[in-house]
Write a protein that holds these residues in place. Structure first.
Motif, PDB file in Angstrom:
ATOM      1  N   SER A 254      -4.822  11.150  10.835  1.00  0.00           N
ATOM      2  CA  SER A 254      -5.509  12.277  11.444  1.00  0.00           C
ATOM      3  C   SER A 254      -4.849  12.614  12.777  1.00  0.00           C
ATOM      4  N   VAL A 255      -4.443  13.864  12.934  1.00  0.00           N
ATOM      5  CA  VAL A 255      -3.817  14.301  14.181  1.00  0.00           C
ATOM      6  C   VAL A 255      -4.781  14.108  15.346  1.00  0.00           C
TER       7      VAL A 255
ATOM      8  N   ASN B  60      -4.460  11.557  18.565  1.00  0.00           N
ATOM      9  CA  ASN B  60      -4.381  12.157  19.899  1.00  0.00           C
ATOM     10  C   ASN B  60      -5.435  11.615  20.854  1.00  0.00           C
ATOM     11  N   GLU B  61      -6.509  11.032  20.306  1.00  0.00           N
ATOM     12  CA  GLU B  61      -7.586  10.518  21.159  1.00  0.00           C
ATOM     13  C   GLU B  61      -7.069   9.544  22.209  1.00  0.00           C
ATOM     14  N   SER B  62      -6.181   8.643  21.797  1.00  0.00           N
ATOM     15  CA  SER B  62      -5.689   7.607  22.706  1.00  0.00           C
ATOM     16  C   SER B  62      -4.222   7.789  23.079  1.00  0.00           C
ATOM     17  N   LYS B  63      -3.622   8.901  22.662  1.00  0.00           N
ATOM     18  CA  LYS B  63      -2.188   9.117  22.865  1.00  0.00           C
ATOM     19  C   LYS B  63      -1.775   8.999  24.325  1.00  0.00           C
ATOM     20  N   SER B  64      -2.467   9.684  25.225  1.00  0.00           N
ATOM     21  CA  SER B  64      -2.094   9.673  26.641  1.00  0.00           C
ATOM     22  C   SER B  64      -2.241   8.279  27.247  1.00  0.00           C
ATOM     23  N   LEU B  65      -3.337   7.616  26.913  1.00  0.00           N
ATOM     24  CA  LEU B  65      -3.569   6.273  27.435  1.00  0.00           C
ATOM     25  C   LEU B  65      -2.504   5.309  26.954  1.00  0.00           C
ATOM     26  N   LEU B  66      -2.167   5.379  25.650  1.00  0.00           N
ATOM     27  CA  LEU B  66      -1.181   4.451  25.092  1.00  0.00           C
ATOM     28  C   LEU B  66       0.203   4.667  25.697  1.00  0.00           C
TER      29      LEU B  66
ATOM     30  N   VAL C 297       3.240   8.225  20.783  1.00  0.00           N
ATOM     31  CA  VAL C 297       2.637   8.699  19.544  1.00  0.00           C
ATOM     32  C   VAL C 297       3.041  10.151  19.320  1.00  0.00           C
ATOM     33  N   THR C 298       3.618  10.442  18.158  1.00  0.00           N
ATOM     34  CA  THR C 298       3.956  11.820  17.768  1.00  0.00           C
ATOM     35  C   THR C 298       3.065  12.176  16.596  1.00  0.00           C
TER      36      THR C 298
ATOM     37  N   VAL D 216       4.768   7.639  14.520  1.00  0.00           N
ATOM     38  CA  VAL D 216       4.788   9.032  14.071  1.00  0.00           C
ATOM     39  C   VAL D 216       3.768   9.172  12.941  1.00  0.00           C
ATOM     40  N   ALA D 217       3.092  10.302  12.922  1.00  0.00           N
ATOM     41  CA  ALA D 217       1.997  10.489  11.971  1.00  0.00           C
ATOM     42  C   ALA D 217       2.500  10.707  10.556  1.00  0.00           C
TER      43      ALA D 217
END
Length: 435
Positions: A86-87, A91-97, A104-105, A80-81
């Motif tokens: 940095s949001v 988010n750059e790798s959120k979907s992949l991870l 990732v929140t 969680v951030a």
């Protein structure tokens, strides 16, 4: 199921010009060993995984390698951030991870609150706990501006909106829990300053809007609340289940007095032995006991100490005494000792730096900071000057009073501060209840 709570890694941090890369690498290796030894099935990082919104490449590599290491150990990762993160970068790798069992929140989303309720599954694939993943809350994420409000009205509105956000997310978790054959623990997260938390020098002043700290009654009745932002490990409620894990390495010299630790949760014991609100607080036999029973009152919580990966020390005193102390310091088993020195002297001494440099010349010591204080300054807080009582909160006044008492140890100071804030929080809770 065992879950590990950590926070405030600050990957990429530079400490007075020194990289923390080796320390962070050593910590992560230690953590991976703990995950294997303890059979940890999920890791929660409650904010500030990075030190800046644009971390150096090696810090990003550490982050992505951590994801792979967790996957290899069949350990779910929940990030969680925090206010340092940095949001957009997260988010750059959120979907992949997400394909690698890492959730990732990065930002609060009022339009899709169900996205904040994440299942933590056991090896059998069944839900073992619900995670209410609430990141650092920016005012724009939770508050609608209203023209003509006073400062106090803005504070009250913001606190209410934060409370509503938490309560709404918690209710969704309860609804999901009701659909299970057997209810499981509900765990919350937060990255903020809560009433009762004791700050350190490295913690950036964090204001959620105009709020300095949130009272604990804002939070729902989580079985456990995994908090981040404050770097000193501590509980903020009487039951001990609302807790800051603290940073894994000292991020400032004033954090050296307390051990660094992570928290290991047993979800089965949390959900089965959760204390009721009517349950009386445990009787405190020894207010200043090293293991504060108020913080260990809840079953299912284990505090595991983290080794120190970099030798650090802070010394304070008269110059002659300091020179003697430094000359007699034990040699670190490996590496260099990072040293901070505070020279107490009422008269100006022109050759302080020279004399200190001479005594450490042939020693494995690096002098990172030298400060000078008069006898009076050493007895008072540095930021008390030019403040009036009207500018201070009740908690500020208590903090200033404690700071002037040099005969009170760090442990005693923390215990007294926590007791005071618990009383203050109880008073605020009673005032908030309708008569």
């Amino acid at each position: 199921m065992k879950i590990l709570h950590s926070s405030d890694w600050h990957l990429g941090q530079h400490f007075m010009g020194k990289s923390r890369k080796e320390e962070h690498a050593a910590f992560i290796n230690w953590l991976l060993a703990v995950i294997e030894e303890e059979g940890i099935e999920a890791l929660i990082i409650a904010g500030d995984i990075f030190d800046t919104g644009a971390p150096p490449s090696y810090a990003r590599e550490m982050y992505h390698q951590l994801v792979l290491d967790m996957k290899a150990r069949h350990c779910q990762l929940f990030v969680v951030a925090g206010n340092h993160d940095s949001v957009s970068m997260l988010n750059e790798s959120k979907s992949l991870l997400g394909y690698l069992d890492t959730q990732v929140t990065s930002q609060a989303n009022r339009d899709h609150l169900e996205d904040h309720v994440l299942p933590i599954t056991g090896k059998d694939g069944k839900v073992a706990a619900w995670l209410c993943a609430v990141p650092y809350l920016r005012p724009k994420d939770v508050l609608d501006s209203v023209a003509g409000q006073s400062e106090q009205q803005k504070k009250q509105a913001l606190q209410q909106q934060i409370s509503d956000f938490y309560q709404q997310v918690y209710r969704i978790a309860e609804q999901k829990n009701a659909q299970l054959d057997q209810p499981v623990a509900i765990i919350g997260t937060g990255h903020l300053t809560a009433v009762g938390g004791q700050l350190s020098e490295s913690v950036r002043d964090l204001y959620v809007g105009s709020l300095e700290a949130l009272p604990t009654h804002v939070f729902p009745k989580f079985d456990y609340l995994a908090l981040g932002h404050i770097h000193r490990a501590q509980a903020i409620n009487k039951q001990g289940n609302f807790r800051y894990s603290g940073s894994p390495i000292p991020l400032s010299f004033d954090e050296l007095a307390r051990e660094k630790s992570v928290v290991i949760l047993d979800t089965e014991r949390l959900s089965s032995e959760r204390p009721s609100t009517e349950q009386a607080a445990p009787v405190i036999q020894d207010l200043f006991a090293q293991q504060d029973i108020r913080q260990e009152a809840l079953a299912g919580i284990q505090i595991k100490s983290i080794p120190r990966f970099q030798a650090m020390m802070s010394l304070k005193g008269r110059l002659d005494d300091l020179l003697s102390q430094i000359a007699e310091l034990p040699t670190p088993e490996s590496g260099i000792l990072w040293l901070e020195v505070t020279v107490i002297a009422d008269d100006y001494i022109s050759d302080v730096q020279k004399r200190l440099s001479e005594v450490i010349e042939d020693l494995p010591i690096e002098l990172l900071r030298v400060m000078r204080k008069s006898t009076i300054e050493a007895k008072t807080s540095d930021h008390v000057k030019r403040e009036t009582l009207a500018e201070l909160t009740v908690a500020d006044v208590f903090e200033r009073a404690i700071a002037t008492q040099l005969d009170i140890s760090e442990d005693d100071s923390q215990a007294l501060t926590q007791l005071f804030n618990e009383c203050l929080d109880d008073m605020k809770t009673q005032q908030a209840q309708p008569s």
